[in-house]
Write an enzyme that holds these catalytic residues in place. Sequence first.
Site, PDB file in Angstrom:
ATOM      1  N   ARG A  72       6.883   0.631   8.445  1.00 39.88           N
ATOM      2  CA  ARG A  72       6.996   1.609   9.530  1.00 39.88           C
ATOM      3  C   ARG A  72       7.602   0.981  10.780  1.00 39.88           C
ATOM      4  O   ARG A  72       7.749   1.658  11.797  1.00 39.88           O
ATOM      5  CB  ARG A  72       5.602   2.178   9.847  1.00 39.88           C
ATOM      6  CG  ARG A  72       5.038   3.034   8.720  1.00 39.88           C
ATOM      7  CD  ARG A  72       3.606   3.454   8.995  1.00 39.88           C
ATOM      8  NE  ARG A  72       3.093   4.318   7.925  1.00 39.88           N
ATOM      9  CZ  ARG A  72       1.797   4.563   7.707  1.00 39.88           C
ATOM     10  NH1 ARG A  72       0.878   3.994   8.488  1.00 39.88           N
ATOM     11  NH2 ARG A  72       1.428   5.345   6.729  1.00 39.88           N
TER      12      ARG A  72
ATOM     13  N   GLY B  14      -1.953  -5.837   8.421  1.00 36.18           N
ATOM     14  CA  GLY B  14      -3.120  -5.877   7.529  1.00 36.18           C
ATOM     15  C   GLY B  14      -2.865  -6.787   6.333  1.00 36.18           C
ATOM     16  O   GLY B  14      -3.739  -7.579   5.941  1.00 36.18           O
TER      17      GLY B  14
ATOM     18  N   HIS C 146       9.963 -24.336   8.523  1.00 38.38           N
ATOM     19  CA  HIS C 146       8.981 -25.039   9.352  1.00 38.38           C
ATOM     20  C   HIS C 146       7.545 -24.866   8.858  1.00 38.38           C
ATOM     21  O   HIS C 146       6.729 -25.769   9.045  1.00 38.38           O
ATOM     22  CB  HIS C 146       9.071 -24.546  10.802  1.00 38.38           C
ATOM     23  CG  HIS C 146      10.288 -25.061  11.519  1.00 38.38           C
ATOM     24  ND1 HIS C 146      10.428 -24.997  12.885  1.00 38.38           N
ATOM     25  CD2 HIS C 146      11.418 -25.657  11.053  1.00 38.38           C
ATOM     26  CE1 HIS C 146      11.603 -25.522  13.241  1.00 38.38           C
ATOM     27  NE2 HIS C 146      12.223 -25.925  12.144  1.00 38.38           N
TER      28      HIS C 146
ATOM     29  N   CYS D 279       3.023  -3.286   4.100  1.00 36.80           N
ATOM     30  CA  CYS D 279       2.185  -2.156   4.489  1.00 36.80           C
ATOM     31  C   CYS D 279       2.891  -1.465   5.660  1.00 36.80           C
ATOM     32  O   CYS D 279       4.091  -1.667   5.859  1.00 36.80           O
ATOM     33  CB  CYS D 279       0.745  -2.580   4.796  1.00 36.80           C
ATOM     34  SG  CYS D 279       0.535  -3.733   6.169  1.00 36.80           S
TER      35      CYS D 279
ATOM     36  N   THR E 101       2.550  -1.760   9.025  1.00 33.73           N
ATOM     37  CA  THR E 101       2.965  -2.719  10.056  1.00 33.73           C
ATOM     38  C   THR E 101       3.198  -4.123   9.509  1.00 33.73           C
ATOM     39  O   THR E 101       3.790  -4.957  10.209  1.00 33.73           O
ATOM     40  CB  THR E 101       1.869  -2.850  11.129  1.00 33.73           C
ATOM     41  OG1 THR E 101       0.662  -3.286  10.464  1.00 33.73           O
ATOM     42  CG2 THR E 101       1.623  -1.509  11.830  1.00 33.73           C
ATOM     43  N   GLY E 102       2.653  -4.415   8.346  1.00 36.86           N
ATOM     44  CA  GLY E 102       2.651  -5.782   7.810  1.00 36.86           C
ATOM     45  C   GLY E 102       1.463  -6.590   8.312  1.00 36.86           C
ATOM     46  O   GLY E 102       1.193  -7.685   7.805  1.00 36.86           O
TER      47      GLY E 102
ATOM     48  N   ARG F 189       8.276 -33.873   9.885  1.00 39.49           N
ATOM     49  CA  ARG F 189       7.204 -33.580  10.847  1.00 39.49           C
ATOM     50  C   ARG F 189       6.505 -32.252  10.532  1.00 39.49           C
ATOM     51  O   ARG F 189       5.324 -32.079  10.845  1.00 39.49           O
ATOM     52  CB  ARG F 189       7.743 -33.583  12.274  1.00 39.49           C
ATOM     53  CG  ARG F 189       8.711 -32.450  12.592  1.00 39.49           C
ATOM     54  CD  ARG F 189       9.342 -32.617  13.975  1.00 39.49           C
ATOM     55  NE  ARG F 189      10.167 -31.484  14.356  1.00 39.49           N
ATOM     56  CZ  ARG F 189      11.410 -31.264  13.896  1.00 39.49           C
ATOM     57  NH1 ARG F 189      11.955 -32.106  13.032  1.00 39.49           N
ATOM     58  NH2 ARG F 189      12.109 -30.218  14.303  1.00 39.49           N
ATOM     59  N   HIS F 190       7.242 -31.346   9.891  1.00 41.67           N
ATOM     60  CA  HIS F 190       6.646 -30.050   9.554  1.00 41.67           C
ATOM     61  C   HIS F 190       5.602 -30.192   8.443  1.00 41.67           C
ATOM     62  O   HIS F 190       4.628 -29.443   8.396  1.00 41.67           O
ATOM     63  CB  HIS F 190       7.733 -29.057   9.159  1.00 41.67           C
ATOM     64  CG  HIS F 190       8.778 -28.896  10.219  1.00 41.67           C
ATOM     65  ND1 HIS F 190       8.490 -28.355  11.454  1.00 41.67           N
ATOM     66  CD2 HIS F 190      10.088 -29.258  10.254  1.00 41.67           C
ATOM     67  CE1 HIS F 190       9.589 -28.368  12.188  1.00 41.67           C
ATOM     68  NE2 HIS F 190      10.566 -28.913  11.496  1.00 41.67           N
TER      69      HIS F 190
ATOM     70  N   ASP G 148       0.876  -1.174   0.000  1.00 43.77           N
ATOM     71  CA  ASP G 148       0.000   0.000   0.000  1.00 43.77           C
ATOM     72  C   ASP G 148       0.914   1.225   0.000  1.00 43.77           C
ATOM     73  O   ASP G 148       2.135   1.125  -0.196  1.00 43.77           O
ATOM     74  CB  ASP G 148      -0.988  -0.043   1.170  1.00 43.77           C
ATOM     75  CG  ASP G 148      -0.342   0.161   2.530  1.00 43.77           C
ATOM     76  OD1 ASP G 148       0.913   0.265   2.594  1.00 43.77           O
ATOM     77  OD2 ASP G 148      -1.072   0.233   3.535  1.00 43.77           O
TER      78      ASP G 148
HETATM   79  C1  RB5 Z   1      -2.071   2.546   6.568  1.00 40.32           C
HETATM   80  O1  RB5 Z   1      -2.129   3.721   7.309  1.00 40.32           O
HETATM   81  C2  RB5 Z   1      -1.869   1.369   7.508  1.00 40.32           C
HETATM   82  O2  RB5 Z   1      -3.019   1.137   8.244  1.00 40.32           O
HETATM   83  C3  RB5 Z   1      -1.478   0.132   6.727  1.00 40.32           C
HETATM   84  O3  RB5 Z   1      -0.333   0.402   5.980  1.00 40.32           O
HETATM   85  C4  RB5 Z   1      -1.144  -1.122   7.521  1.00 40.32           C
HETATM   86  O4  RB5 Z   1      -0.225  -0.842   8.528  1.00 40.32           O
HETATM   87  C5  RB5 Z   1      -2.283  -1.918   7.971  1.00 40.32           C
HETATM   88  O5  RB5 Z   1      -2.132  -2.981   8.594  1.00 40.32           O
END
Ligand code: RB5
Length: 145
Positions: free
Chosen positions: A109, A70, A98, A65, A67-68, A132-133, A8
């Site tokens: 971010r 979403g 694994h 994104c 935080t990764g 096993r995995h 995004d």
């Molecule tokens: C966008 O502001 C933010 O919500 C998106 O990039 C992501 O972090 C969502 O999980």
Amino acid sequence: MRIAIGSDHAGFDLKQELMVHLEAAGHTVVDMGTTSRESCDYPDYARLVAEAVAAGRCDRGILICGTGIGMSIAANKVPGVRAALCAEPYSARMAREHNDANVLCLGARVTGPGLALEIADAFLAGEFAGGRHARRVDKIRDLEK
Ligand code: RB5
């Protein structure tokens, strides 16, 4: 390897940097957007990358994104996708060895670009260990039914 990549707006700059890095390493990178820093919705790009991997059009996927989180939530809704959010290389290697993860999620971010490239390299170099995995991953597949 043929790698689908998507982000995004929050992950756009890191996506561009990762694409250069991955192409220099000899991978074929399929850019599924976004194409600018303009605000957009991460599930749209998670869907494109996840479906390309699930359908076998790409070997691996990378989603970025802010935080990764979403991206990982959305990608894991697509049957056949095992998306792993990683913030350091050890987890990225284990996600392959694994969990047979086929999509890597990064938080632009949270994780700086230098570390993000190392995480991607560890993920792409990792091989599924099987044994096993494999039994455990089969049980994950059962959850999709
Ligand atoms: C966008 O502001 C933010 O919500 C998106 O990039 C992501 O972090 C969502 O999980």
